[in-house]
Motif scaffolding. Structure first.
Motif, short mmCIF file in Angstrom:
data_model
loop_
_atom_site.label_atom_id
_atom_site.label_comp_id
_atom_site.label_asym_id
_atom_site.label_seq_id
_atom_site.Cartn_x
_atom_site.Cartn_y
_atom_site.Cartn_z
N UNK A 112 0.96 -1.19 -0.01
CA UNK A 112 0.13 -0.01 0.05
C UNK A 112 1.01 1.28 -0.06
N UNK A 113 0.23 2.46 -0.51
CA UNK A 113 0.87 3.62 -0.37
C UNK A 113 1.10 4.30 -1.90
N UNK A 114 1.76 5.47 -1.75
CA UNK A 114 1.76 6.01 -3.00
C UNK A 114 2.38 5.36 -4.35
N UNK B 206 0.06 1.23 5.16
CA UNK B 206 -0.33 0.59 6.55
C UNK B 206 1.06 0.12 7.23
N UNK B 207 1.63 -0.86 6.60
CA UNK B 207 2.72 -1.64 7.12
C UNK B 207 4.16 -1.27 6.20
N UNK C 128 8.52 1.74 13.49
CA UNK C 128 7.13 1.71 12.51
C UNK C 128 7.21 3.06 11.69
N UNK C 129 7.75 2.84 10.35
CA UNK C 129 8.10 3.83 9.58
C UNK C 129 6.64 4.75 9.41
N UNK C 130 5.55 3.94 9.19
CA UNK C 130 4.32 4.67 8.89
C UNK C 130 3.93 5.68 10.13
N UNK C 131 4.20 5.15 11.22
CA UNK C 131 3.64 5.89 12.38
C UNK C 131 4.48 7.05 12.44
N UNK C 132 5.97 7.01 12.44
CA UNK C 132 6.79 8.23 12.34
C UNK C 132 6.62 9.15 11.43
N UNK C 133 6.27 8.76 10.27
CA UNK C 133 6.15 9.57 9.10
C UNK C 133 4.55 10.63 9.02
#
Length: 487
Positions: free
Chosen positions: A338-340, A351-352, A388-393
């Motif tokens: 998922x993602x861009x 998400x992950x 958790x990269x998504x959480x940080x960004x």
């Protein structure tokens, strides 16, 4: 063990894990940088249009792999080329005769004068600069596709032709991303095949060579960093190879019950700080293994001896990278799709994108554990979430919309230390593969038109408490002339 003792032991393990995770919460995002996906690289001799009309030196996909090379120098690795751009040949899965390469980059960090006054600002400014492009080749001849049965190039008139690059010459035979460049009479790990889908890169401690892993074989090759010529092929375990080869992914998958899944080969590669061992990880399970059970392969650089260990997926659909923390611990990049730039017509939020800390100490060799559909879960190495990269960004101060977080977070490398508020911190660089697509439909409003789709770089800072036991790889920096830079 009696029930009371067991409960106390489980409680101690839980408390230890909680303490570790709390410490990791201090890992901070300190910089973001990017390189436009519309640029061309420095290999001008490859600029002619490929079969799909894309320039052969499009600067894209450079986050498939990322390696630290000392100081502020990094190596960025594109994969097999711009095959996300379709043309009228389904026989070769839209792959093209893109010559495989790596790029030398300056990733310069400087304190941000607007921090913390400007809202959303980060402590550092990251300025990426392309310094050099190195093409990958073999001194010995390679096997290329003949072009028989293929259609025409994007113009609809010119035959696609052979898979052999026109730039080939005596003692210089280039690796390319074309899926038909193989010998069908031999296993997929045949080192004479010209097809190469590079996915990870690491630098030797002396700074003079690079190690690259790929998905087609899988292969692990060593290349001269200056010339780009292959100097060694590592023999990988036979259970990773397939024997029924095809230029079409779906045909290849349907034709094999043993070996790597097509397009999900050795996605990640690490080198231990002592410079003695390569550690590769498969993106997904082998055909003969249960889904979610992945294999890690260690390679003794001197002897070539290999061992296999098991890794179990937690949340993601696959693994994209592995990087050494020390000689026995590693960070593993586990992600979803998922993602861009996932599917521009139907964007989905990231998400992950997670980094897990694993330890090979005490792990059991699973080389001889085989299927059908072998479940490696009971042999899996220990792991704990590090970042958790998504959480940080998505958190302050960056506040990035999860639809704008790249789908393919694939390159991970430690970098040089920085000083923040008088405290020395280590750095971790994370980057993406943009699939050579300079623009994509706007993920926030697909009907509104296209937006830029750059190669992104995210820099995180951490200290010794966040990642205990971290040992930087002592790569010897090389001069510009030693490394073949364009001067």
């Amino acid at each position: 063990m009696n029930p009371s003792s067991l409960r106390l032991r489980l409680l101690a393990v839980a408390l230890t894990a909680a303490t570790t995770l709390n410490a990791h919460a201090a890992v901070d995002l300190i910089a973001i940088g990017s390189i436009s996906g519309a640029y061309e690289d420095l290999s001008n001799q490859t600029a002619a249009p490929l079969e799909n009309g894309v320039a052969g030196n499009r600067l894209g996909g450079i986050g498939s792999g990322l390696a630290y090379a000392g100081g502020d120098i990094f190596l960025g690795l594109p994969d097999r080329g711009p095959n996300a751009t379709p043309f009228d040949s389904n026989i070769i899965d839209d792959t093209v005769s893109y010559i495989d390469r790596f790029h030398t980059l300056n990733l310069s960090l400087a304190p941000n004068p607007d921090y913390p006054g400007e809202p959303g600002s980060l402590p550092f400014v990251l300025t990426p600069t392309l310094r050099d492009t190195t093409l990958l080749s073999s001194v010995t001849p390679l096997v290329y596709g003949t072009g028989a049965g293929l259609g025409n190039k994007i113009d609809g008139i010119t035959p696609i032709g052979s898979g052999e690059p026109g730039l080939n010459k005596r003692f210089v035979h280039y690796f390319t991303g074309r899926s038909d460049n193989f010998d069908p009479t031999k296993p997929s790990t045949n080192p004479n095949n010209a097809r190469l889908d590079p996915e990870s890169i690491r630098v030797s401690n002396d700074g003079l060579s690079v190690f690259i892993s790929d998905e087609y074989g899988p292969y692990v090759y060593q290349f001269n960093r200056i010339t780009g010529q292959r100097i060694r092929s590592f023999k990988l375990p036979d259970n990773l190879a397939i024997t029924a080869l095809s230029s079409q992914k779906d045909v290849e998958i349907a034709s094999n019950t043993i070996g790597r899944v097509t397009n999900k080969g050795m996605e990640g590669l690490a080198i231990t700080p002592d410079g003695k061992t390569l550690v590769g990880i498969m993106q997904a399970n082998l055909e003969q293994d249960k889904k979610g059970s992945l294999r890690i392969v260690t390679i003794d650089i001197k002897s070539g001896a290999t061992h296999e260990y098991a890794y179990k997926l937690t949340d993601g659909s696959g693994v994209s990278e592995i990087v050494a923390v020390n000689n026995h611990q590693f960070l593993v990049d586990e992600r979803d799709g998922n993602g861009m730039a996932d599917t521009p017509a139907t964007p989905s939020a990231a998400l992950v994108k997670e980094l897990f800390l694993i330890d090979l100490n005490g792990a059991q060799d699973v080389t001889n554990v085989t299927g059908p559909k072998a479940d490696l879960s009971s042999y899996a190495v220990s792991k704990v979430l590090f970042l958790d990269i998504v959480a940080k960004l998505t958190a302050a101060p960056a506040n990035i919309n999860p639809l704008l977080i790249p789908s393919k977070i694939e390159g991970v490398a430690f970098g040089q230390d920085v000083v923040i508020n008088g405290v020395t911190k280590h750095t971790l660089y994370v980057t993406n593969d943009n699939d050579f697509l300079a623009t994509i439909a706007n993920p926030l409003a697909p009907a509104s038109g296209n937006v830029a789709n750059p190669n992104q770089f995210y820099v995180f800072a951490f200290d010794d408490q966040d990642l205990q036991g971290y040992v930087p790889q002592p790569v010897k920096p090389r001069t510009l002339l030693e490394c073949g830079f364009n001067l």
